[in-house]
Design a protein around this motif. Structure first.
Motif, mmCIF file in Angstrom:
data_model
loop_
_atom_site.group_PDB
_atom_site.id
_atom_site.type_symbol
_atom_site.label_atom_id
_atom_site.label_comp_id
_atom_site.label_asym_id
_atom_site.label_seq_id
_atom_site.Cartn_x
_atom_site.Cartn_y
_atom_site.Cartn_z
ATOM 1 N N THR A 65 -25.055 -50.620 62.355
ATOM 2 C CA THR A 65 -26.233 -51.401 61.970
ATOM 3 C C THR A 65 -25.800 -52.818 61.608
ATOM 4 O O THR A 65 -24.716 -53.020 61.052
ATOM 5 C CB THR A 65 -26.964 -50.787 60.758
ATOM 6 N N ALA A 66 -26.631 -53.782 61.933
ATOM 7 C CA ALA A 66 -26.346 -55.178 61.591
ATOM 8 C C ALA A 66 -26.422 -55.360 60.076
ATOM 9 O O ALA A 66 -27.116 -54.618 59.377
ATOM 10 C CB ALA A 66 -27.350 -56.090 62.283
ATOM 11 N N ILE A 67 -25.709 -56.350 59.588
ATOM 12 C CA ILE A 67 -25.743 -56.677 58.164
ATOM 13 C C ILE A 67 -26.369 -58.056 58.026
ATOM 14 O O ILE A 67 -25.796 -59.059 58.462
ATOM 15 C CB ILE A 67 -24.337 -56.643 57.549
ATOM 16 N N ASP A 68 -27.566 -58.087 57.450
ATOM 17 C CA ASP A 68 -28.266 -59.343 57.197
ATOM 18 C C ASP A 68 -27.848 -59.862 55.834
ATOM 19 O O ASP A 68 -27.701 -59.094 54.886
ATOM 20 C CB ASP A 68 -29.778 -59.127 57.234
ATOM 21 N N TYR A 69 -27.661 -61.170 55.729
ATOM 22 C CA TYR A 69 -27.278 -61.757 54.447
ATOM 23 C C TYR A 69 -28.050 -63.055 54.239
ATOM 24 O O TYR A 69 -28.507 -63.681 55.182
ATOM 25 C CB TYR A 69 -25.761 -62.008 54.393
ATOM 26 N N ASN A 70 -28.195 -63.432 52.966
ATOM 27 C CA ASN A 70 -28.874 -64.680 52.630
ATOM 28 C C ASN A 70 -28.141 -65.418 51.511
ATOM 29 O O ASN A 70 -28.743 -66.071 50.687
ATOM 30 C CB ASN A 70 -30.338 -64.435 52.259
ATOM 31 N N GLY A 71 -26.847 -65.318 51.512
ATOM 32 C CA GLY A 71 -26.001 -66.001 50.544
ATOM 33 C C GLY A 71 -24.601 -65.424 50.604
ATOM 34 O O GLY A 71 -24.390 -64.314 51.099
ATOM 35 N N LEU A 72 -23.644 -66.182 50.114
ATOM 36 C CA LEU A 72 -22.247 -65.782 50.200
ATOM 37 C C LEU A 72 -21.506 -66.335 49.000
ATOM 38 O O LEU A 72 -21.725 -67.483 48.606
ATOM 39 C CB LEU A 72 -21.670 -66.340 51.503
ATOM 40 N N ALA A 73 -20.648 -65.528 48.402
ATOM 41 C CA ALA A 73 -19.789 -65.966 47.300
ATOM 42 C C ALA A 73 -18.356 -65.574 47.630
ATOM 43 O O ALA A 73 -18.117 -64.526 48.228
ATOM 44 C CB ALA A 73 -20.216 -65.317 45.984
ATOM 45 N N SER A 88 -22.268 -70.261 49.058
ATOM 46 C CA SER A 88 -23.040 -70.868 50.132
ATOM 47 C C SER A 88 -24.375 -70.158 50.213
ATOM 48 O O SER A 88 -24.449 -68.936 50.062
ATOM 49 C CB SER A 88 -22.292 -70.731 51.459
ATOM 50 N N SER A 89 -25.428 -70.910 50.473
ATOM 51 C CA SER A 89 -26.759 -70.311 50.584
ATOM 52 C C SER A 89 -27.134 -70.018 52.032
ATOM 53 O O SER A 89 -28.286 -69.718 52.323
ATOM 54 C CB SER A 89 -27.807 -71.234 49.959
ATOM 55 N N GLN A 90 -26.152 -70.088 52.944
ATOM 56 C CA GLN A 90 -26.464 -69.827 54.349
ATOM 57 C C GLN A 90 -26.941 -68.393 54.542
ATOM 58 O O GLN A 90 -26.622 -67.509 53.754
ATOM 59 C CB GLN A 90 -25.252 -70.118 55.230
ATOM 60 N N SER A 91 -27.717 -68.202 55.569
ATOM 61 C CA SER A 91 -28.219 -66.864 55.866
ATOM 62 C C SER A 91 -27.993 -66.583 57.344
ATOM 63 O O SER A 91 -27.805 -67.487 58.157
ATOM 64 C CB SER A 91 -29.697 -66.734 55.507
ATOM 65 N N GLY A 92 -27.986 -65.311 57.666
ATOM 66 C CA GLY A 92 -27.769 -64.908 59.042
ATOM 67 C C GLY A 92 -27.571 -63.410 59.123
ATOM 68 O O GLY A 92 -27.987 -62.656 58.245
ATOM 69 N N SER A 93 -26.864 -62.992 60.164
ATOM 70 C CA SER A 93 -26.646 -61.585 60.403
ATOM 71 C C SER A 93 -25.292 -61.389 61.071
ATOM 72 O O SER A 93 -24.900 -62.182 61.924
ATOM 73 C CB SER A 93 -27.759 -61.036 61.291
ATOM 74 N N ALA A 138 -24.672 -61.591 50.105
ATOM 75 C CA ALA A 138 -25.884 -61.183 49.393
ATOM 76 C C ALA A 138 -26.947 -60.780 50.396
ATOM 77 O O ALA A 138 -27.197 -61.484 51.365
ATOM 78 C CB ALA A 138 -26.388 -62.310 48.512
ATOM 79 N N GLY A 139 -27.558 -59.624 50.144
ATOM 80 C CA GLY A 139 -28.574 -59.140 51.067
ATOM 81 C C GLY A 139 -29.744 -58.493 50.365
ATOM 82 O O GLY A 139 -30.285 -57.519 50.856
ATOM 83 N N GLY A 140 -30.117 -58.970 49.211
ATOM 84 C CA GLY A 140 -31.272 -58.407 48.532
ATOM 85 C C GLY A 140 -30.885 -57.321 47.550
ATOM 86 O O GLY A 140 -29.727 -57.161 47.185
ATOM 87 N N LEU A 141 -31.879 -56.535 47.156
ATOM 88 C CA LEU A 141 -31.699 -55.545 46.100
ATOM 89 C C LEU A 141 -30.595 -54.535 46.409
ATOM 90 O O LEU A 141 -29.707 -54.305 45.609
ATOM 91 C CB LEU A 141 -33.029 -54.804 45.852
ATOM 92 N N LEU A 142 -30.616 -53.910 47.557
ATOM 93 C CA LEU A 142 -29.620 -52.902 47.892
ATOM 94 C C LEU A 142 -28.739 -53.304 49.064
ATOM 95 O O LEU A 142 -27.891 -52.524 49.492
ATOM 96 C CB LEU A 142 -30.308 -51.562 48.209
#
Length: 164
Positions: A65-73, A88-93, A138-142
Motif C-alpha cells: 500500500t502507498a504511504i501518504d504523508y503531509n509533513g516530515l521531521a 518540512s511541510s511537504q506532502s506526497g506519497s 506525518a500522515g494524520g491520526l494513525l
C-alpha cells in the motif's frame, strides 16, 4: 420486558462494534519498515553561527500500500551525539513497492558543531564515524510512519598539508 430486550440488543451491538474495531486494529501496523538512505547533502545559506543543509533521503516502501504523508521531521546524530534537525511541510506519497527522494532542510547549531569538534579532538581519529538518522513521515491520526537508519560515514584521508 421492553427494557430487557433493549439491554440485550445494546450488549449485542456493543460486542459487534468491539469485534469490528479489533479486526480493524489488527490490520494496522502490519507494515514492513521503510528503508531510508541518505542520498545527498547540499549546503544552504545559514544565519549567524548556524550551518544549514538540504538532506536528500531516498525512501523505499516495501509494502503493498502507498504511504501518504503531509509533513516530515528528521534528526541526525554523529558519534551518538545530536548534530542536526529539520522539518518540512511537504506532502506526497511513497508508492507501493516504490521509492521517492525527499528533501529536508536541516540546521546544525553552533553548539552542536562545537560539541562534535571536541568529540573528535578527544578521541583517537578513526577512518569512519557512526551516524544515526531518525524521523517520521506525518500522515494524520494513525498514518504516521517512523523511520530509523544507522551507518558509518567515511572520513576523507588527511593529505598531511594541515588539519582542521
Amino acid at each position: 420486558m421492553f427494557l430487557s430486550a433493549y439491554r440485550s440488543c445494546s450488549r449485542l451491538l456493543i460486542g459487534a462494534l468491539l469485534l469490528v474495531g479489533l479486526a480493524a486494529c489488527s490490520t494496522l501496523g502490519q507494515r514492513d519498515p521503510l528503508r531510508i538512505a541518505v542520498a545527498g547533502i547540499e549546503p544552504l545559506p545559514g544565519q549567524g553561527l548556524e550551518m544549514r543543509f538540504n538532506v536528500k533521503l531516498r525512501v523505499q516502501n516495501p509494502n503493498d500500500t502507498a504511504i501518504d504523508y503531509n509533513g516530515l521531521a528528521l534528526d541526525m546524530d554523529i558519534n551518538g551525539q545530536p548534530l542536526a534537525s529539520g522539518v518540512s511541510s511537504q506532502s506526497g506519497s511513497v508508492p507501493r513497492y516504490g521509492e521517492t527522494v525527499l528533501t529536508v532542510p536541516v540546521t546544525v547549531s553552533a553548539f552542536s558543531a562545537v560539541r562534535q569538534f571536541w568529540g573528535f579532538a578527544e578521541h583517537t581519529p578513526t577512518k569512519s564515524v557512526p551516524y544515526t538518522i531518525h524521523g517520521k513521515l506525518a500522515g494524520g491520526l494513525l498514518g504516521t510512519v517512523r523511520f530509523k537508519d544507522k551507518g558509518e560515514l567515511t572520513l576523507p584521508e588527511s593529505t598531511g598539508a594541515g588539519t582542521w
